[in-house]
Design a protein around this motif. Structure first.
Motif, short mmCIF file in Angstrom:
data_model
loop_
_atom_site.label_atom_id
_atom_site.label_comp_id
_atom_site.label_asym_id
_atom_site.label_seq_id
_atom_site.Cartn_x
_atom_site.Cartn_y
_atom_site.Cartn_z
N UNK A 1 -10.81 11.54 17.46
CA UNK A 1 -10.75 12.27 16.19
C UNK A 1 -10.08 13.62 16.39
N UNK A 2 -10.42 14.29 17.50
CA UNK A 2 -9.81 15.59 17.80
C UNK A 2 -8.30 15.44 17.99
N UNK A 3 -7.88 14.41 18.73
CA UNK A 3 -6.45 14.20 18.98
C UNK A 3 -5.70 13.91 17.68
N UNK A 4 -6.26 13.01 16.85
CA UNK A 4 -5.60 12.65 15.60
C UNK A 4 -5.54 13.84 14.65
N UNK A 5 -6.60 14.65 14.64
CA UNK A 5 -6.63 15.82 13.76
C UNK A 5 -5.58 16.85 14.19
N UNK A 6 -5.48 17.08 15.51
CA UNK A 6 -4.46 18.00 16.00
C UNK A 6 -3.06 17.51 15.69
N UNK A 7 -2.89 16.19 15.69
CA UNK A 7 -1.58 15.62 15.38
C UNK A 7 -1.33 15.53 13.87
N UNK A 8 -2.34 15.93 13.07
CA UNK A 8 -2.26 15.91 11.61
C UNK A 8 -2.01 14.50 11.07
N UNK A 9 -2.62 13.51 11.75
CA UNK A 9 -2.53 12.12 11.30
C UNK A 9 -3.87 11.76 10.66
N UNK A 10 -3.99 12.00 9.34
CA UNK A 10 -5.26 11.80 8.66
C UNK A 10 -5.64 10.32 8.59
N UNK A 11 -4.64 9.45 8.52
CA UNK A 11 -4.94 8.02 8.46
C UNK A 11 -5.60 7.56 9.75
N UNK A 12 -5.06 7.99 10.87
CA UNK A 12 -5.64 7.62 12.16
C UNK A 12 -7.01 8.25 12.35
N UNK B 1 -11.57 11.92 3.37
CA UNK B 1 -10.64 12.82 4.07
C UNK B 1 -9.25 12.21 4.22
N UNK B 2 -9.19 10.87 4.30
CA UNK B 2 -7.88 10.23 4.46
C UNK B 2 -7.03 10.42 3.21
N UNK B 3 -7.69 10.52 2.06
CA UNK B 3 -6.96 10.80 0.83
C UNK B 3 -6.36 9.57 0.18
N UNK B 4 -5.89 9.77 -1.04
CA UNK B 4 -5.34 8.67 -1.84
C UNK B 4 -3.99 8.20 -1.30
N UNK B 5 -3.37 9.00 -0.46
CA UNK B 5 -2.04 8.63 0.06
C UNK B 5 -2.11 7.70 1.27
N UNK B 6 -3.31 7.41 1.74
CA UNK B 6 -3.45 6.51 2.89
C UNK B 6 -2.89 5.13 2.53
N UNK B 7 -2.30 4.41 3.49
CA UNK B 7 -1.78 3.07 3.20
C UNK B 7 -2.86 2.16 2.62
N UNK B 8 -2.50 1.22 1.75
CA UNK B 8 -3.50 0.34 1.14
C UNK B 8 -4.39 -0.37 2.15
N UNK B 9 -3.80 -0.85 3.25
CA UNK B 9 -4.61 -1.53 4.25
C UNK B 9 -5.64 -0.59 4.87
#
Length: 404
Positions: free
Chosen positions: A193-204, A235-243
């Motif tokens: 979670x820390x790595x994905x957050x630092x990379x600003x990848x909310x979907x991951x 937190x992933x938001x409405x823009x996250x891919x449908x899957x």
């Protein structure tokens, strides 16, 4: 044979970091016997060869996540103790770059190589259990973090490395959880979670948080699991891919199911409907991360069936499970055994004890050679559930066979 069994019991117990008292407790839990008929002293006698487990052998194997044959077979060399993530990572913030980087220059070639290894590990998890994969998985995670911390790279390459570390942490956390290493899995998930957050990848980040929520819901921390599953979705938001949204909603449904109660059951069914709607918005041209390759209508049916089983709606659960199992890839043995275990429960709820016993026999056969804590726990659970039908001949025969 007794001395080899004793050595195997001790070795497997120490790999898990369990005391003799803890193993005794797990054996009693696996057997479903009321009270504590096995204690630390009995385990000590087994390990020293002064006594043979005999009638406890099946439950010992289930508690340790191995087959009975594995307990009986002499080992040529003891495996080293199971490593933990702490053995592989530096103290403090494991993702903090070194002040003076002395490693090699890292570019997109190395990132692409890491991405392929991560996907390879993910595919391996489809057909192998956590006990088989935990060591190489931890080694891969150590290497990836070391590459990021010690290597010299641009900010863009660094971000891509963090994304791969996040993806790797998700699958390694899943593997650790399947191997019964729940505390270790939680640490790994939080690293991801820390790595994905630092990379600003909310979907991951949402995927990893949802994986941790799933574990929490399954180990008695239902309130935390529900809160985290809902946060992952929000937190992933409405823009996250449908899957991705379908996957997050699936985990919200499961978290509500495990939380219990009529209202949570209704919320679970609502989340399942929303997951199906999200997946219907996916199209061939829609961009999705590679790690979502397995999310499809079949997987949503699996979760739907499990939810209806847990909330005691067998008339909905049984047809769904039969449909899923009729199409399921037989090479995915662990998942096949797990899904069949829910069919056993749903059939029992529908008072179809004879068929439940037949399916349970196949679950036990499949699970015997799978080093997975989850399958071992499900075997114990379905056997306890079937004791309600001990007067049915097919069930009585199965219970007698497993007791022997």
């Amino acid at each position: 044979m007794g001395s080899s069994i004793g050595a195997n019991i001790k070795g497997l117990r120490e790999q898990r970091g369990w005391s003799q008292a803890r193993l005794a407790h797990e054996v009693c839990r696996a057997s479903g016997v009321i009270g504590e008929p096995v204690g630390r002293q009995e385990v000590s006698r087994w390990e020293t060869g002064r006594r043979t487990p005999r009638e406890w052998l099946t439950f010992l194997a289930a508690a340790l996540g191995v087959s009975v044959d594995a307990l009986k077979t002499p080992q040529t060399a003891a495996e080293p103790p199971l490593p933990t993530l702490a053995d592989f990572l530096p103290e403090g913030d494991p993702l903090s770059p070194l002040k003076a980087r002395t490693g090699r220059r890292v570019g997109m070639v190395q990132v692409d190589d890491l991405q392929q290894r991560v996907h390879g590990l993910r595919l391996a998890d489809d057909v192998l259990a956590g006990g088989d994969l935990i060591r190489p998985a931890l080694r891969e995670l150590r290497s990836a973090v070391k590459l990021y911390r010690e290597g010299s790279h641009t900010s863009d390459v660094g971000r891509q490395l963090l994304i791969q570390i996040g993806e790797l942490a998700q699958i390694v956390g899943w593997i650790a959880s399947d191997a019964g290493q729940h505390s270790e899995a939680e640490r790994i998930y939080r690293l991801g979670i820390s790595a994905a957050t630092q990379a600003e990848d909310r979907t991951l980040a949402g995927n990893i948080a949802g994986s941790l929520a799933y574990q929490l819901s399954n180990i008695g921390r239902e309130s935390e699991g529900l809160t985290l599953a809902q946060a992952a979705l929000n937190d992933a938001g409405a823009d996250a891919p449908p899957k991705a949204r379908a996957l997050y909603l699936d985990r919200v449904a499961w978290a509500h199911t495990k939380a219990g109660g009529i209202e949570n059951g209704q919320q679970a069914i609502r989340a399942l409907g929303e997951a199906g709607q999200a997946l219907s918005e996916d199209s061939e041209g829609a961009e999705s991360p590679p790690w979502l390759y397995w999310v499809d209508a079949g997987e949503l049916r699996v979760m739907e069936a499990r939810v209806f089983t847990e909330i005691r709606r067998p008339l909905r659960a049984v047809p769904l499970l039969r449909e899923v199992l009729s199409e399921y890839d037989a090479t995915h043995t662990r998942e096949l055994a797990l899904y069949m275990s829910w069919l056993v429960v749903a059939l029992a709820d529908a008072n179809e004890a004879e068929e439940a016993a037949a399916v349970a026999s196949r679950v036990i056969m499949l699970a015997a050679d799978i080093p997975s804590e989850r399958t071992a726990e499900r075997v114990c659970f379905i056997l306890r559930r079937l004791r309600e039908f001990a007067d049915v001949p097919e069930v009585a025969e199965l219970l007698a066979a497993t007791a022997a």
